[in-house]
Structures are given as C-alpha cells and as structure tokens.
Design an enzyme around this catalytic site. Structure first.
Site, PDB file in Angstrom:
ATOM      1  N   ASP A 201       0.905  -1.106  -0.010  1.00 52.36           N
ATOM      2  CA  ASP A 201      -0.044  -0.060  -0.001  1.00 52.36           C
ATOM      3  C   ASP A 201       0.787   1.332   0.038  1.00 52.36           C
ATOM      4  O   ASP A 201       1.519   1.401   1.090  1.00 52.36           O
ATOM      5  CB  ASP A 201      -0.839   0.013   1.218  1.00 52.36           C
ATOM      6  CG  ASP A 201      -2.061   1.250   1.165  1.00 52.36           C
ATOM      7  OD1 ASP A 201      -1.501   2.322   0.971  1.00 52.36           O
ATOM      8  OD2 ASP A 201      -2.843   1.081   1.264  1.00 52.36           O
ATOM      9  N   HIS A 202       0.968   1.859  -1.074  1.00 51.62           N
ATOM     10  CA  HIS A 202       2.184   2.680  -1.236  1.00 51.62           C
ATOM     11  C   HIS A 202       2.088   3.976  -0.599  1.00 51.62           C
ATOM     12  O   HIS A 202       3.013   4.758  -0.291  1.00 51.62           O
ATOM     13  CB  HIS A 202       2.506   3.220  -2.717  1.00 51.62           C
ATOM     14  CG  HIS A 202       1.445   4.313  -3.242  1.00 51.62           C
ATOM     15  ND1 HIS A 202       0.275   3.931  -3.581  1.00 51.62           N
ATOM     16  CD2 HIS A 202       1.651   5.794  -3.122  1.00 51.62           C
ATOM     17  CE1 HIS A 202      -0.471   5.089  -3.993  1.00 51.62           C
ATOM     18  NE2 HIS A 202       0.417   6.342  -3.709  1.00 51.62           N
ATOM     19  N   HIS A 264      -5.699   2.713   1.143  1.00 49.83           N
ATOM     20  CA  HIS A 264      -5.016   3.985   1.575  1.00 49.83           C
ATOM     21  C   HIS A 264      -5.813   4.663   2.678  1.00 49.83           C
ATOM     22  O   HIS A 264      -5.006   4.984   3.679  1.00 49.83           O
ATOM     23  CB  HIS A 264      -4.697   4.948   0.373  1.00 49.83           C
ATOM     24  CG  HIS A 264      -4.298   4.431  -0.624  1.00 49.83           C
ATOM     25  ND1 HIS A 264      -3.337   3.500  -0.898  1.00 49.83           N
ATOM     26  CD2 HIS A 264      -4.296   4.517  -2.239  1.00 49.83           C
ATOM     27  CE1 HIS A 264      -2.772   3.158  -2.024  1.00 49.83           C
ATOM     28  NE2 HIS A 264      -3.481   3.822  -3.020  1.00 49.83           N
TER      29      HIS A 264
HETATM   30  C1  BG6 Z   1      -3.319   4.771  -6.236  1.00 52.68           C
HETATM   31  C2  BG6 Z   1      -4.826   4.838  -6.931  1.00 52.68           C
HETATM   32  O1  BG6 Z   1      -3.283   3.648  -5.686  1.00 52.68           O
HETATM   33  O2  BG6 Z   1      -3.291   6.092  -5.320  1.00 52.68           O
HETATM   34  C3  BG6 Z   1      -5.104   6.189  -7.882  1.00 52.68           C
HETATM   35  O3  BG6 Z   1      -5.004   3.947  -7.683  1.00 52.68           O
HETATM   36  C4  BG6 Z   1      -4.505   7.439  -7.018  1.00 52.68           C
HETATM   37  O4  BG6 Z   1      -6.179   6.324  -8.361  1.00 52.68           O
HETATM   38  C5  BG6 Z   1      -3.181   7.074  -6.060  1.00 52.68           C
HETATM   39  O5  BG6 Z   1      -4.419   8.414  -7.927  1.00 52.68           O
HETATM   40  C6  BG6 Z   1      -3.047   8.236  -5.275  1.00 52.68           C
HETATM   41  O6  BG6 Z   1      -1.590   8.205  -4.858  1.00 52.68           O
HETATM   42  P1  BG6 Z   1      -0.640   9.469  -4.430  1.00 52.68           P
HETATM   43  O7  BG6 Z   1       0.426   8.754  -3.876  1.00 52.68           O
HETATM   44  O8  BG6 Z   1      -0.554  10.326  -5.730  1.00 52.68           O
HETATM   45  O9  BG6 Z   1      -1.596  10.301  -3.530  1.00 52.68           O
END
Ligand code: BG6
Length: 513
Positions: A201-202, A264
């Site tokens: 989960d980045h 997230h």
């Molecule tokens: C991803 C989603 O996991 O996270 C995207 O699939 C989203 O739709 C993105 O835009 C948001 O990540 P960050 O790091 O740009 O806030």
C-alpha cells in the site's frame, strides 16, 4: 560493491543480494514508480553488488534492446520531472551500474508453460552466486495476481531455500470485495506462507504517514489527549486534481471506494487511531492495526448508505483549465455510474474512540491536491469568553499534512493585541522541508528496501486487507442492490453538495481544500 557515493546513506545497511523479477515490466507503474525508486536506491548505495532485475513482458526478446529502452524510459520520467520524485539529473555512474544489472524475459504470464522458462532464467542468474534470494514484484492488473503466484508455485520458484528467500510483492487492489479478497488470500496462502507475501500500500511508503506513529508515540504530550474525551471528530481527506486520465479501463470497473478506501484511507485511519504497539516488529504493528480496523462499526447496508455520499465529476475547470466530464474520458462508459468521489462517516467502537465520528473523503477532479488528517479537538468551556465581541470560541485543530507541503499544523486561539480581549485563530506550522533535506523519492524506495531486508511492518497482512473490505462491504452490497445514486459535482469543486449536507446534519463542516 554496492554503487557508492560519498553521501550514501550512512548507517543504513546495504540490502542483501537478490534477483528482482518484475511482472508488468512495460507498464506505467514500472516506468513511473518502480524503476525510478530502484534507481534512487542505487544512488543511495543501498543495493547489493549482486542485484539483478529481470523485467517480464510479451515484447521482443532482444535483451539488450529492452535494457537500453527501460533505462531510457526511466530517464525520461526522472529527468523530465513527470515522476513523483521531481526533476532530477541522473548520475551517469549510478545509471550505468543499474543498466548492467537489467535483464529481460519475454513471455505471456497467462501461459502456464512460461514459468518453467522463467525458472531457467532465474537459475542462470543465480548460478555461482552466494545466495538464492528472489523477489517477484507483481506490477500487473489485479486479475493476474492469483494466476501468477500459481504459475510461480507450480514451477517451484517460491520454495524457500536454505540459502535464499522467495518473496512476492503484490500491488493493490487486492480483491474487489471481501469475498474475492478472501478467495485470493486462500489461493495464495496455499502456495506460500504469509511471511513471503508483501501486500503493498504505497501510502505506507510516504514519510509523512510513517511519521504519524513517531509523532504519536515518541512524544508524550499527544497521547493523553488522543481520545474521545478530547477529540470532537476527525476528518481524513485525499483530494486529487487529476481526473481518471488514461486509466479509464481500470477505474470504471473500480471506482473511488475500492481504489482508495479499504486500503490507503483506512491505513491513514489505522495509523492515527491504533493503540501503541509493543514494538516496531511487523506483527506487533500489524496486530494493532488489525484490531482498530476490526473495531470500525459494522453496519447494515441501509445504515451504510445513510453515512455515505458517492459522486462523479462533470465538466468543470480545474486550476483554470477545462476538464471534461468523467463520462467523456477514454475507456469509460458514457453512461457510467462509477463514483469518482466518496465520503464516509464511520465510528470506531472501542474505549478510546466510542462516539467520535470519522469523516473520510476522497475524490478526483477536485479543486486542490491535498491529503491530510485533521483532528478537531473539543471546544474549551466558553465561560470566560462568553462576553467577548464576536462571541464564538473556536476549537483547536491539528492537521497532519501528508502531501503536498508535508508537515503538521496546529491551529489554536490567541489574543489579538489590544486593550480588549478579542480572540483570533492562529497557526503553528512544522514543515518537513524546513528541517530535513530529503532525497528524491517516489515513496516506493522504503517499501522495496524493506522487502529486500525482510521487514514487513509497512506491508498489509491478510487480516488488514480483509478487515478493510469487511467495513465497506455493506455499502458495496447496497450499491449492488441498485441503491447507487450518483451525486454530480463540477470538476474543480470540493465535491458534491450532499457531502457537505452529511456534515451539516451533525453541525460540522469539511475543512476547505
Ligand atoms: C493509487 C490509486 O493507488 O493511489 C490512484 O489507484 C490514486 O487512483 C493514487 O491516484 C494516489 O496516490 P498518491 O500517492 O498520488 O496520493
């Protein structure tokens, strides 16, 4: 030797040697995030001399061509500034170090026979090495997670060896609902052990998200007020200005709820609300998260509907530029009812949080890009100030600014200078960039490095993922039964009016974006 620069991360150990196999090597994720992150790790001197990366796609088997083209595409992203880490000039030596270690395997991941060939390639790269470590990164469309793990398992590629680990990194979304997530876990855990699986989960790779735990548990001043006695409510926001862009095919089947909430957004919620773990040990941290996610009130589909607002953006203007309606985006059904915005009201039924509402919203095509957690404290008793001119005593607030403009903000009342007592809200700001010089980062560096060293703290365990799905399942059920009203909002706005109404009914307001 790892690639070593004079300013290499002092005190951080070089990762163990490893063959790093990437499924989906020509995909956007690999080019925009994974490869730039790997380059950054090289540049920080954290990858082992014995590091090799194998990209798998269905393309031309010419390995040298793949190698050159992959590095070229990384350069375009990193030096062109369109990546997450900003615009950076790539170091020639670090780039050459990485390029030498890029390999290619051409094959169709849906073809069971491919995996024996891949085993040959991996064995070849491990030949004569002191280790048998392999990481498989599944940067593929979600429907391939199960089949790829199965293919790897059948070819014997996931068998732990005495001198080597075998780990699998799986992207999100992990399943499309509770049942499919459980089925995927069951399938995968038949083949590998939980400690071999790294569900990514980045958001957990973001420094500001990791800092939530440090702020809460390394400072004694916050913990005593971190509860229902002092906190009125919490707002969690992840607003994006971008629309669906080229991801219509994926997004139209997925929607904002599945894309962001059980993963997230709930990770942010869990970091903010969990009890202090006994240690930073992966299982200690993940057990506390699982507990708090389990404590989120499970409601009926009817109740879930009452506490949710789903929206979709129509034509509007974002930052002065016109943005076409979601329905007009490529690969999106022109009659789509998929949500690009979702707001939920939730409760955590435990001693710390009982009756504190958590309002959580996320959307695309909004007026500003902002991810933050706002903690609204209760108002002080107003007795002392009841006679002041403008009467209103406001509540103090603490905001964790996850991105952009990373930092923490405290807002509280102060006396305006002058003979009369008059209150004014003032801010105290901590900005990361004022204190720390950070290296360029996509957010994936920590996660890749942690997987290489076998630290799963920042990865999701099966119960974390399934817990998230269990919370949103009643709402998914209500939508599936046809109660899927869409509230339209203009691109470039703060979301549908109905989301404001949901808070207004509680006498509250969303913070401005
Ligand atoms: C991803 C989603 O996991 O996270 C995207 O699939 C989203 O739709 C993105 O835009 C948001 O990540 P960050 O790091 O740009 O806030």
């Amino acid at each position: 030797m790892p690639f070593n620069k004079p300013d290499s991360k002092k005190g951080t150990a070089v990762a163990p040697p490893c063959v790093f196999v990437v499924f989906g090597a020509s995909g956007d994720l690999t080019k925009r995030l994974l490869m730039p992150a790997i380059y950054n790790l090289v540049n920080e001197g954290l990858l082992n001399q014995d590091f090799a990366i194998v990209g798998i796609n269905r393309g031309d088997p010419d390995e040298e061509k793949f190698r050159v083209e992959l590095i070229q595409s990384v350069r375009e992203i990193v030096e062109g500034g369109s990546g997450e880490a900003g615009q950076v000039k790539m170091d020639a030596q670090a780039t050459a170090w990485l390029q030498e270690r890029v390999y290619h395997f051409s094959g169709d991941i849906t073809d069971g026979g491919m995996y024996d060939g891949l085993k040959g390639k991996v064995d070849e790269l491990l030949e004569g090495k002191s280790h048998r470590n392999v990481v498989f990164y599944l940067a593929t469309a979600p429907q391939f997670f199960g089949p790829v793990v199965e293919g790897l398992g059948n070819a014997g590629l996931l068998k732990k060896e005495e001198n080597g680990f075998r780990r699998v990194i799986i992207e999100k979304p992990f399943g499309t609902d509770l049942e499919s997530a459980r089925a995927l876990d069951k399938k995968i855990l038949n083949i590998v052990d939980e400690d071999q699986i790294f569900r990514i989960d980045h958001f957990l790779g973001k420094e500001t998200v990791q800092n939530i735990m440090v702020l809460r548990f390394a400072n004694f001043m916050f913990e005593p007020i971190w509860n229902r006695d002092h906190i009125d409510h919490v707002q969690i926001t992840a607003a994006e200005t971008v629309g669906v862009e080229s991801r219509g095919g994926f997004y139209d089947k997925t929607g904002a709820l599945r894309d962001m909430m059980p993963n997230h957004m709930f990770q942010l919620l869990a970091m903010m609300t969990m009890e202090a773990p006994n240690s930073f040990d992966a299982d200690a941290v993940r057990a506390e998260k699982a507990k708090v996610i389990e404590a989120i009130r499970r409601v009926s589909p009817e109740e879930a509907l009452k506490n949710a607002v789903r929206g979709q953006y129509v034509f509007g203007e974002v930052k002065g530029k016109p943005m076409q309606a979601y329905r007009q985006s490529p690969d999106v059904d022109p009659k789509s009812r998929t949500e690009t915005y979702i707001a939920l009201k939730l409760w955590i039924d435990n001693w710390r949080w009982a009756d504190v509402p958590f309002y959580i919203r996320t959307g695309k095509g909004m007026t500003a890009r902002k991810t933050e957690i706002a903690i609204q404290f209760k108002k002080a008793p107003g007795v002392l100030f009841r006679d002041i001119d403008d009467g209103q005593l406001s509540a103090s607030r603490m905001i964790f600014r996850i991105q952009p403009d990373e930092g923490i903000q405290m807002r509280f009342s102060a006396k305006e200078p002058g003979r009369k007592v008059r209150l004014s809200d003032v801010n105290m700001n901590f900005r990361y960039s004022d204190y720390f010089k950070s290296s360029p980062s996509t957010g994936y560096e920590t996660l890749i490095y942690d997987c290489l060293i076998g630290d799963a703290t920042l990865f999701q365990r099966a119960d974390n993922v399934e817990g998230g799905w269990a919370v949103v399942q009643p709402l998914l059920d209500a939508w599936a039964a046809g109660n899927d009203a869409v509230h339209w909002y203009e691109a470039g706005s703060a979301g549908p009016k109905e989301a404001d109404d949901m808070l207004a009914a509680d006498g509250r307001k969303w913070l401005a974006l």
